[in-house]
Write a protein that holds these residues in place. Sequence first.
Motif, PDB file in Angstrom:
ATOM      1  N   GLY A  77     -37.072-116.614  44.048  1.00 60.31           N
ATOM      2  CA  GLY A  77     -36.751-117.826  42.972  1.00 60.31           C
ATOM      3  C   GLY A  77     -37.443-117.282  41.516  1.00 60.31           C
ATOM      4  N   LEU A  78     -38.037-115.997  41.736  1.00 53.62           N
ATOM      5  CA  LEU A  78     -38.579-115.119  39.881  1.00 53.62           C
ATOM      6  C   LEU A  78     -37.267-114.532  39.164  1.00 53.62           C
ATOM      7  N   ILE A  79     -36.409-114.383  40.100  1.00 52.96           N
ATOM      8  CA  ILE A  79     -35.349-113.532  39.694  1.00 52.96           C
ATOM      9  C   ILE A  79     -34.576-114.874  39.451  1.00 52.96           C
ATOM     10  N   LEU A  80     -35.083-115.998  39.843  1.00 53.73           N
ATOM     11  CA  LEU A  80     -33.827-117.237  38.866  1.00 53.73           C
ATOM     12  C   LEU A  80     -35.008-117.716  37.840  1.00 53.73           C
ATOM     13  N   ILE A  81     -36.085-117.155  37.798  1.00 53.91           N
ATOM     14  CA  ILE A  81     -36.776-117.866  36.863  1.00 53.91           C
ATOM     15  C   ILE A  81     -36.565-116.480  35.279  1.00 53.91           C
ATOM     16  N   LEU A  82     -36.613-115.702  35.892  1.00 52.63           N
ATOM     17  CA  LEU A  82     -36.450-114.360  35.105  1.00 52.63           C
ATOM     18  C   LEU A  82     -35.243-114.709  34.273  1.00 52.63           C
ATOM     19  N   LEU A  83     -33.420-114.791  34.851  1.00 55.54           N
ATOM     20  CA  LEU A  83     -32.555-114.937  34.572  1.00 55.54           C
ATOM     21  C   LEU A  83     -32.818-115.955  33.624  1.00 55.54           C
ATOM     22  N   ILE A  84     -33.838-117.182  33.623  1.00 52.54           N
ATOM     23  CA  ILE A  84     -33.558-118.480  32.812  1.00 52.54           C
ATOM     24  C   ILE A  84     -33.859-118.248  31.853  1.00 52.54           C
ATOM     25  N   LEU A  85     -35.021-117.358  31.857  1.00 55.29           N
ATOM     26  CA  LEU A  85     -35.451-117.151  30.227  1.00 55.29           C
ATOM     27  C   LEU A  85     -34.847-115.994  29.972  1.00 55.29           C
ATOM     28  N   PHE A  86     -34.470-115.136  30.605  1.00 60.32           N
ATOM     29  CA  PHE A  86     -33.887-113.967  29.514  1.00 60.32           C
ATOM     30  C   PHE A  86     -32.218-114.838  29.494  1.00 60.32           C
ATOM     31  N   LYS A  87     -31.312-115.770  29.187  1.00 52.46           N
ATOM     32  CA  LYS A  87     -30.332-116.618  29.450  1.00 52.46           C
ATOM     33  C   LYS A  87     -29.775-115.964  28.223  1.00 52.46           C
ATOM     34  N   GLU A  88     -30.438-116.087  27.099  1.00 54.34           N
ATOM     35  CA  GLU A  88     -29.741-115.403  26.361  1.00 54.34           C
ATOM     36  C   GLU A  88     -29.179-113.947  25.672  1.00 54.34           C
ATOM     37  N   TYR A  89     -29.723-113.455  26.340  1.00 54.06           N
ATOM     38  CA  TYR A  89     -28.982-111.610  26.732  1.00 54.06           C
ATOM     39  C   TYR A  89     -28.650-111.856  27.947  1.00 54.06           C
ATOM     40  N   PRO A  90     -27.607-111.126  28.117  1.00 55.07           N
ATOM     41  CA  PRO A  90     -26.998-109.934  29.414  1.00 55.07           C
ATOM     42  C   PRO A  90     -27.948-109.486  30.420  1.00 55.07           C
ATOM     43  N   THR A  91     -27.142-110.599  31.457  1.00 55.90           N
ATOM     44  CA  THR A  91     -28.440-110.607  33.077  1.00 55.90           C
ATOM     45  C   THR A  91     -28.324-109.756  33.792  1.00 55.90           C
ATOM     46  N   ASP A  92     -27.301-109.285  34.167  1.00 56.92           N
ATOM     47  CA  ASP A  92     -25.887-108.643  34.452  1.00 56.92           C
ATOM     48  C   ASP A  92     -26.516-107.818  35.863  1.00 56.92           C
ATOM     49  N   SER A  93     -27.560-106.677  35.008  1.00 56.47           N
ATOM     50  CA  SER A  93     -28.016-105.504  35.250  1.00 56.47           C
ATOM     51  C   SER A  93     -29.447-105.489  35.645  1.00 56.47           C
ATOM     52  N   VAL A 121     -21.988-140.769  57.627  1.00 57.25           N
ATOM     53  CA  VAL A 121     -23.146-140.445  56.114  1.00 57.25           C
ATOM     54  C   VAL A 121     -21.844-139.957  55.544  1.00 57.25           C
ATOM     55  N   PRO A 122     -21.986-140.740  54.039  1.00 55.98           N
ATOM     56  CA  PRO A 122     -21.104-139.583  53.339  1.00 55.98           C
ATOM     57  C   PRO A 122     -22.086-138.529  52.338  1.00 55.98           C
ATOM     58  N   TYR A 123     -20.723-138.200  52.274  1.00 60.54           N
ATOM     59  CA  TYR A 123     -21.098-136.131  52.079  1.00 60.54           C
ATOM     60  C   TYR A 123     -21.120-136.360  50.657  1.00 60.54           C
ATOM     61  N   ARG A 124     -21.660-135.777  49.847  1.00 62.63           N
ATOM     62  CA  ARG A 124     -21.525-134.903  49.084  1.00 62.63           C
ATOM     63  C   ARG A 124     -21.242-133.506  48.548  1.00 62.63           C
ATOM     64  N   PRO A 125     -20.096-133.440  47.966  1.00 66.24           N
ATOM     65  CA  PRO A 125     -19.134-131.895  48.127  1.00 66.24           C
ATOM     66  C   PRO A 125     -19.918-131.073  47.010  1.00 66.24           C
ATOM     67  N   VAL A 126     -20.488-131.664  45.905  1.00 63.49           N
ATOM     68  CA  VAL A 126     -20.908-130.687  44.500  1.00 63.49           C
ATOM     69  C   VAL A 126     -22.273-130.142  44.865  1.00 63.49           C
ATOM     70  N   LYS A 127     -22.406-129.005  44.890  1.00 64.43           N
ATOM     71  CA  LYS A 127     -23.790-128.373  44.988  1.00 64.43           C
ATOM     72  C   LYS A 127     -23.927-128.338  43.340  1.00 64.43           C
ATOM     73  N   LEU A 128     -25.386-128.301  43.602  1.00 65.25           N
ATOM     74  CA  LEU A 128     -26.251-127.929  42.296  1.00 65.25           C
ATOM     75  C   LEU A 128     -26.147-126.539  41.735  1.00 65.25           C
ATOM     76  N   PHE A 129     -26.072-125.727  42.268  1.00 67.00           N
ATOM     77  CA  PHE A 129     -25.462-124.424  42.160  1.00 67.00           C
ATOM     78  C   PHE A 129     -24.192-123.555  41.790  1.00 67.00           C
ATOM     79  N   SER A 130     -23.109-125.024  41.754  1.00 71.11           N
ATOM     80  CA  SER A 130     -22.226-124.448  40.947  1.00 71.11           C
ATOM     81  C   SER A 130     -22.378-124.823  40.004  1.00 71.11           C
ATOM     82  N   PHE A 131     -23.138-125.913  39.310  1.00 65.24           N
ATOM     83  CA  PHE A 131     -24.145-126.007  37.762  1.00 65.24           C
ATOM     84  C   PHE A 131     -24.829-124.866  37.473  1.00 65.24           C
ATOM     85  N   MET A 132     -25.419-123.987  38.294  1.00 64.16           N
ATOM     86  CA  MET A 132     -26.325-123.329  37.914  1.00 64.16           C
ATOM     87  C   MET A 132     -25.515-122.503  37.246  1.00 64.16           C
TER      88      MET A 132
END
Lengths: 260, 235, 413
Positions: free
Chosen positions: A172-188, C355-366
């Motif tokens: 969760g923390l990683i995710l928040i960090l990645l969102i916060l620094f979305k504008e920067y390259p965060t791969d490393s 039950v119906p199934y949703r094949p789209v994951k939110l994570f793919s949007f992320m």
Amino acid sequence: MRKFIKYSFVDLIQSYWTILYFVFFLVVTSTILYFSADMTKSIVSMMNIVLVLIPLVSIVFGAIYYYNSREFTELLLAQPVRRRSLILGQYSGLALSLSISFTAGITIPFILKGIFASEHLPDFLLILLAGIGLSFSMSAIAYATALKHENKILGFGISLFIWFFLAVLYDGLILILLILFKEYPTDSLAIVLTFLNPIDLSRVMIMLGLDIAALMGYTGALFLKFFGSFTGIAISVFSVLCWIAIPSFLMVRIANNKDF
Amino acid sequence: MIEIKGLHKYYGNHHVLKDINLDIGEPGIYAILGPNGSGKSTLLKSIIGLVNPRQGTISVNGISVAGTHAYRNEISYLPQIARFPDNLRVFELIRLIKEIRNEEADESELVNLFQVESDIRKRLRNLSGGTRQKVNMILGFLFDTPYLILDEPTISLDPVSLTKFRKIISEKKEQGKIIIYTTHIMNLVEELSDHIILLLEGRIIFKGGLKDIYGKTGSSSLENAISMLVDKNGK
Amino acid sequence: MYRLCSILINILLCASVSGGVLEVGQNKAHGTLKRAISQAHTGDTLLVYPGTYREGTIEVDKPLVIIGKDQPVLDGELTYGILRVLSDSVVIRGLTLKDVGISYVDDLAAIRLVKSKHCTIESNRLINAFFGIYLERSTDCIIRNNHVLGYSEHEMNSGNAIHLWYSSRNLIEGNHAEGHRDGIYLEFVDNSTVKNNLVENNLRYGLHFMFSDDDYYQGNTFVSNGAGVAVMFSKNIRMEDNDFLDNWGSSSYGLLLKDITDSEIRNNRFNKNTIGIYAEGALRINITGNDFIRNGWAINMLGSCNDNTVHSNNFLHNTFEVTTNSKRNHNNYDGNYWSDNTGSYDLDRDGVSDVPYRPVKLFSFMIANMESSTILMRSLLVDLINHAEKMAPVITPHNLMDHIPLMKQVEHD
């Protein structure tokens, strides 16, 4: 130290809990292999179990084992022995018996299912290695925590929190960090943060095998390239060893300054 | 020869041992007495190295014990609570302790004495509390060491075993060993001990022979003598 | 039917009209191809003996059958286009053509057909050609069993293995095309068939349709190309029984659809592609009976796609099954088998989950918005987030679901 590894291993391998743990993996793995249409699905299910359950069980078991053997540890420390040898020996015996139960529990069904002839052999071996690595590192964390805290409830609480933190909150923390620094390259940044968490590291290593097609996308390819490279593998191995060595070192330090 | 000089110990802010000075050199039986929480166990544990002193030195045979472990070859220790690995068998446990001490010893006499022959192949988790305490005794007396440190050795012994315990202690004394123990049973002390060390709130308020304590307090019973000393030195 | 007739006529022409045989070779009647052609009559056969022929560009301006004996080599010396066919009913068979020149002005080719009809190009080997076989305004031809091997490294200075431009009613069959920009390129090509070809390791696309309608490709294998097949600005394309394998890369697809309408994608196998099918501006496409196995994304259908049907397919162990960039969905995904559908049950035993199934994951949007979040793939956290989104969709399209997900894999083939 060998004597202590031997005794705690011999003691633990005969305990109900270890046997239960072995049977649990045997049953779950067999069930998954029996009900899943194919190996890929089984591998994915096993990965989820390994990544969630092994850290949890190793932590709980590590704490229980320390608190249960508290008085006997005292008796042993009254003998002409080094604290370091005793503590590291007990911990190694514990980690070994956990690893062996797990390894035997999942390997037997997979062998019967013909894993050695399967294209998934590397994935399986990775899961096995990840499971053993996690058993060692998480039980080390638990052992150090329990040594530090005589109060069982506090010790258990802290251990469980460490598990929850590494298994869920950290991402969760990683995710928040990645969102916060979305504008920067965060791969490393993402790569570095992965190395700092043994559960994440194990997950990424297994993921590399399972999701190779998806990982060929831009950033994914970067991860694939990095973790797949010699440097990546070397750092991964080093990082896992650190996750075993640092808690072990702390364990010895805590033990040396502790009043039993 | 065990020498303790200026020993202080804290648990957190709690000052458990205050300026303990002791010379234990003369063979014989030393009883460490005192109310609960007076620091008896901590003192024993400091000698055996389970507890790290805050200040002061402890030396055995003239060598400071801090950070070393070889000196424990000279000491047998009997802990207060006997808990062993659940899944080991009694003989495995005995073998283990021998391996750890790297020392041969013959347990058969002790096994006979405490009548645990039939339990020797049982797993420790299946033993009764009393039997476990007997096993504890066996381990405590197994090795031929010049020093014996016994923390509440009699706490869960049945009368028969208690008798045997007395016998062993007397024998050890005959052999010229130094035996240090804590207990709450005063007639045992009167019967066995040569020396008494009385602790109160972490401080030694009396050390000396059995006769000295009677002389000092004018009391004829040890129990009374100790109560008087405790009252006098208390707040 | 028309095509079949034309092929028959072609064969008959070759067989019946053929008159004499002209031998070409070092110690034969004709030392060069050029001489032989200039002396040949309509319908003659040129038998080319082994040797290396360096004659610059050779024009074939009358209906001839040119047959190589033991693969004689025609060398373009990295300078020229080699054969230039200007006549109908020419047959070219059994030649090796190599080292065509690279030009940024002319599309130099090993074999170029200009405004020709009823020609057959068969069993030739083309090595290091800039363009391999190039049909310009040529119809009713057959390109069969050729091996076109290139060594292209950059898209900018490479040509296509088989290239058709304004050329309809052709058959491209059994060729092996590798190492070019596109394996097979069709621009303004209608009513043509591409079948049983092996197309691999091309820089851009294995098979590329531009402004081409009413075509059919079947039984081809596309391996490790930039993208397997790209169909752009086309309609009425039938795509059946093809294998799309291992097309890996950041913009790599098994099948790329862009502005395409009224087509059929049936019984194909998409295996381990970064994206199985990527669709943009696709209308009324029927995707049926395909297997999507271990792709990164099985289908990425953008918001510009409407009225498509995804039905009776197997989705097996893809990292993501379906993704889109839109909150709305105007396509139908009913009646597929999804291996990730773990919450399915079938109490009334009709073979369809209750039950119906949703094949789209939110994570793919992320991932689409934030690539580095790839690192969190398969974590417990992401699983939890995906589950929450499936319970109550906020970001993923709420009506993108399979109302009748199958309990078992579809059996086909």
